[in-house]
Design a protein around this motif. Structure first.
Motif, mmCIF file in Angstrom:
data_model
loop_
_atom_site.group_PDB
_atom_site.id
_atom_site.type_symbol
_atom_site.label_atom_id
_atom_site.label_comp_id
_atom_site.label_asym_id
_atom_site.label_seq_id
_atom_site.Cartn_x
_atom_site.Cartn_y
_atom_site.Cartn_z
ATOM 1 N N TRP A 44 0.531 -1.021 0.210
ATOM 2 C CA TRP A 44 -0.127 -0.349 -0.336
ATOM 3 C C TRP A 44 1.026 1.166 0.161
ATOM 4 O O TRP A 44 0.543 1.891 -0.494
ATOM 5 N N PRO A 45 1.833 1.671 1.262
ATOM 6 C CA PRO A 45 2.704 2.538 1.007
ATOM 7 C C PRO A 45 3.402 2.883 -0.767
ATOM 8 O O PRO A 45 3.177 4.185 -1.032
ATOM 9 N N LEU A 46 3.953 1.804 -1.368
ATOM 10 C CA LEU A 46 4.198 2.398 -2.452
ATOM 11 C C LEU A 46 3.430 2.812 -3.963
ATOM 12 O O LEU A 46 3.341 3.351 -5.007
ATOM 13 N N ILE A 47 1.983 1.385 -3.565
ATOM 14 C CA ILE A 47 0.591 1.687 -4.530
ATOM 15 C C ILE A 47 0.076 3.767 -4.158
ATOM 16 O O ILE A 47 0.098 4.553 -4.772
ATOM 17 N N LYS A 48 0.093 3.510 -3.034
ATOM 18 C CA LYS A 48 0.010 5.525 -2.820
ATOM 19 C C LYS A 48 0.729 6.199 -2.483
ATOM 20 O O LYS A 48 0.595 7.299 -4.132
ATOM 21 N N MET A 49 2.070 6.001 -2.789
ATOM 22 C CA MET A 49 3.472 6.626 -3.417
ATOM 23 C C MET A 49 3.336 7.236 -4.641
ATOM 24 O O MET A 49 3.177 7.817 -5.700
ATOM 25 N N GLN A 50 3.223 6.200 -5.588
ATOM 26 C CA GLN A 50 2.905 6.286 -7.557
ATOM 27 C C GLN A 50 1.222 6.691 -7.671
ATOM 28 O O GLN A 50 1.830 7.668 -8.607
ATOM 29 N N GLY A 51 0.679 6.299 -7.178
ATOM 30 C CA GLY A 51 -0.431 7.366 -7.222
ATOM 31 C C GLY A 51 -0.334 8.790 -7.129
ATOM 32 O O GLY A 51 -0.793 9.605 -7.802
ATOM 33 N N LEU A 52 0.073 9.323 -6.219
ATOM 34 C CA LEU A 52 -0.117 10.676 -5.590
ATOM 35 C C LEU A 52 0.851 11.307 -6.748
ATOM 36 O O LEU A 52 1.144 12.477 -6.559
ATOM 37 N N GLN A 53 2.017 10.637 -7.260
ATOM 38 C CA GLN A 53 2.650 11.781 -7.611
ATOM 39 C C GLN A 53 1.991 11.320 -9.111
ATOM 40 O O GLN A 53 2.867 12.495 -10.135
ATOM 41 N N LEU A 54 1.322 10.257 -9.644
ATOM 42 C CA LEU A 54 0.574 10.323 -10.766
ATOM 43 C C LEU A 54 0.253 11.076 -11.405
ATOM 44 O O LEU A 54 -0.461 11.869 -11.994
ATOM 45 N N LEU A 55 -0.629 11.812 -9.870
ATOM 46 C CA LEU A 55 -2.135 12.626 -9.538
ATOM 47 C C LEU A 55 -0.843 14.244 -9.718
ATOM 48 O O LEU A 55 -2.177 14.761 -9.202
ATOM 49 N N ALA A 56 -0.153 14.697 -9.333
ATOM 50 C CA ALA A 56 0.338 15.468 -8.746
ATOM 51 C C ALA A 56 0.359 17.042 -9.861
ATOM 52 O O ALA A 56 -0.043 17.853 -9.929
ATOM 53 N N PRO A 57 0.414 16.536 -11.836
ATOM 54 C CA PRO A 57 0.126 17.850 -12.792
ATOM 55 C C PRO A 57 -1.275 18.037 -12.343
ATOM 56 O O PRO A 57 -1.464 19.203 -11.806
ATOM 57 N N VAL A 58 -2.196 16.600 -11.724
ATOM 58 C CA VAL A 58 -3.450 17.249 -11.980
ATOM 59 C C VAL A 58 -3.904 17.878 -10.804
ATOM 60 O O VAL A 58 -4.617 18.936 -11.207
ATOM 61 N N MET A 59 -3.552 17.593 -9.589
ATOM 62 C CA MET A 59 -3.545 18.667 -8.504
ATOM 63 C C MET A 59 -2.859 20.020 -8.434
ATOM 64 O O MET A 59 -4.158 20.745 -7.750
ATOM 65 N N HIS A 60 -1.475 19.930 -8.587
ATOM 66 C CA HIS A 60 -1.616 21.649 -9.272
ATOM 67 C C HIS A 60 -2.214 22.634 -9.813
ATOM 68 O O HIS A 60 -2.562 23.474 -9.249
#
Length: 63
Positions: A44-60
């Motif tokens: 889960w920590p790896l999945i969460k980190m990858q998901g947040l990195q993937l969504l970082a440009p959108v969240m910006h």
């Protein structure tokens, strides 16, 4: 409650996908079930980190 339900749905879908992958790879049923339901929880920590990195440009753009 909505965030928890979304998290549980993601975990369930991930488990089903891993189980299906193992079945097509002819992995024994017991091992396939362990991989499907323990692997997503353990990673889960790896999945969460990858998901947040993937969504970082959108969240910006959203914030």
């Amino acid at each position: 409650m909505g965030k928890f339900a979304l998290l549980q749905a993601f975990y369930c879908i991930t488990g089903i996908l891993f189980f299906t992958r193992d079945l097509f790879a002819k992995v024994p049923m017991g091992e396939a079930m362990l991989n499907a339901f323990i692997w997503p929880y353990a990673q889960w920590p790896l999945i969460k980190m990858q998901g947040l990195q993937l969504l970082a440009p959108v969240m910006h753009f959203i914030s």
